[in-house]
Design an enzyme around this catalytic site. Structure first.
Site, PDB file in Angstrom:
ATOM      1  N   ILE A 247      46.680   8.022  60.054  1.00  0.00           N
ATOM      2  CA  ILE A 247      48.114   7.786  59.876  1.00  0.00           C
ATOM      3  C   ILE A 247      49.019   9.253  60.023  1.00  0.00           C
ATOM      4  CG2 ILE A 247      50.051   6.839  58.439  1.00  0.00           C
ATOM      5  CD1 ILE A 247      48.030   5.020  57.135  1.00  0.00           C
TER       6      ILE A 247
ATOM      7  N   GLU B 217      43.737   8.069  54.508  1.00  0.00           N
ATOM      8  CA  GLU B 217      44.526   7.373  55.459  1.00  0.00           C
ATOM      9  C   GLU B 217      43.976   7.343  56.841  1.00  0.00           C
ATOM     10  OE1 GLU B 217      46.305  11.823  55.474  1.00  0.00           O
ATOM     11  OE2 GLU B 217      45.137  10.336  54.072  1.00  0.00           O
TER      12      GLU B 217
END
Length: 353
Positions: free
Chosen positions: A230, A272
């Site tokens: 991300i 992430e």
């Protein structure tokens, strides 16, 4: 086991007990089934009837002697001699009468009745006595049958209950075993899942990569691995807090999962970063999957002011199996390198090398 015992019991009743009873009482109405005293009386009455109604021809006398011999034989029984006092006297009368028949002067009706009537009466006494004894045996047999039926009924109920008990114990054990297996499977499943996002975890990724790589070496089609990260997620966490960050992670995993096939799997690699395994998928086919995943995250439009795209996006690196890849770590490093290329070249894109 319970039902086997019941079957053996039924076989005993059908094959032994009831046939014995039938042999004792079943043919009592036939000549062969009559008591010996009854048969003796029958022949004596026939002799007396012949002597009283027919002309005493040689043939008639021969018939009378035959009937008397038969009557004597059926009466001359040790049991009758032992139990009935009239038996010896009756046999003596028959001997006397037999001598009279053989004499030149055949006995008349009066003499015949005088000799044979006491014998007939004795045979009747024996017959009635034997019937009394048979009645006692019959009552004992009835009581025995009643006892057998009660025992059979309660025994059947007992064995049926025992059978149900064993079945219940077996069913209880089977259910406990099944539940134990389910619990173990659930535990194993939970051990391979990320508790936050529901995606598979790093342990599951390592295990699945080993399995797919082994299949590929045995001749299966190539498979592909996409590593995703991300973009600007740290700044998003700093701006909105970890609670919103966790919610964003769950939404992104859900959005990517919807773009995958049933055979594809998504894994939380750490923080992430995510990994996607695409079985039986070469590099060209995997590109479309990677682009759809990037588009799905964009479509969520999770606002991120710290990003130049003003929303959360992902970058991805794609690697597919080749003959030069021998270990899972090699494939992971290759996909990670391409993810780094995507990050370095502006993010929110897919790098295939």
């Amino acid at each position: 086991m319970s039902f086997s015992i019941v079957l053996i019991w039924v076989a005993y009743e059908v094959r032994w007990f009831y046939p014995e009873m039938q042999r004792y009482f079943g043919d009592a109405g036939t000549l062969a089934g009559q008591q010996l005293a009854t048969r003796s009386r029958t022949y004596l009455q026939a002799s007396l009837e012949t002597l009283g109604t027919e002309s005493l021809t040689e043939e008639a006398l021969k018939k009378v002697k035959t009937n008397l011999d038969l009557a004597y034989g059926f009466l001359d029984i040790g049991l009758y001699r032992e139990r009935y006092d009239c038996t010896e006297a009756s046999l003596a009368l028959l001997d006397d009468f037999d001598r009279l028949i053989d004499s030149p002067e055949v006995p008349d009706s009066r003499e015949s009745v005088a000799h044979l009537l006491p014998v007939i009466q004795c045979a009747t006494v024996i017959e009635m006595g034997q019937w009394s004894r048979r009645s006692v045996v019959a009552m004992e047999m009835v009581e025995s049958i009643d006892w057998h039926q009660r025992v059979f009924l309660w025994g059947t109920i007992l064995f049926y209950v025992i059978g149900l008990g064993f079945w219940w114990m077996h069913e209880k054990q089977r259910r406990a075993f099944t539940q134990s297996i389910r619990d173990k499977l659930n535990w194993m499943q939970q051990a391979l899942e990320d508790p936050l996002t529901g995606a598979h975890n790093r342990r599951a990724l390592d295990s699945d990569l080993l399995g797919h790589l082994a299949q590929y070496k045995r001749g299966s089609k190539p498979f592909s691995l996409i590593m995703c990260d991300i973009d600007y997620f740290k700044s998003y966490n700093d701006a909105f807090g970890h609670a919103d960050g966790d919610e964003a992670l769950k939404q992104i995993v859900s959005a990517i999962s919807k773009t995958l096939r049933a055979s594809d799997r998504i894994y939380r690699y750490g923080g992430e970063e995510f990994a996607i395994i695409l079985p039986d998928t070469d590099g060209n086919e995997a590109v479309d999957v990677g682009l759809r995943a990037i588009e799905a995250v964009e479509t969520l439009y999770i606002v991120n002011p710290e990003s130049p795209y003003e929303k959360l996006t992902i970058s991805a690196g794609l690697a597919s199996t080749t003959t030069s890849i021998e270990e899972p770590d090699t494939l992971i490093r290759l996909a990670d390198d391409r993810l780094y290329e995507a990050k370095s070249s502006g993010k929110n894109r897919l790098s295939t090398g």
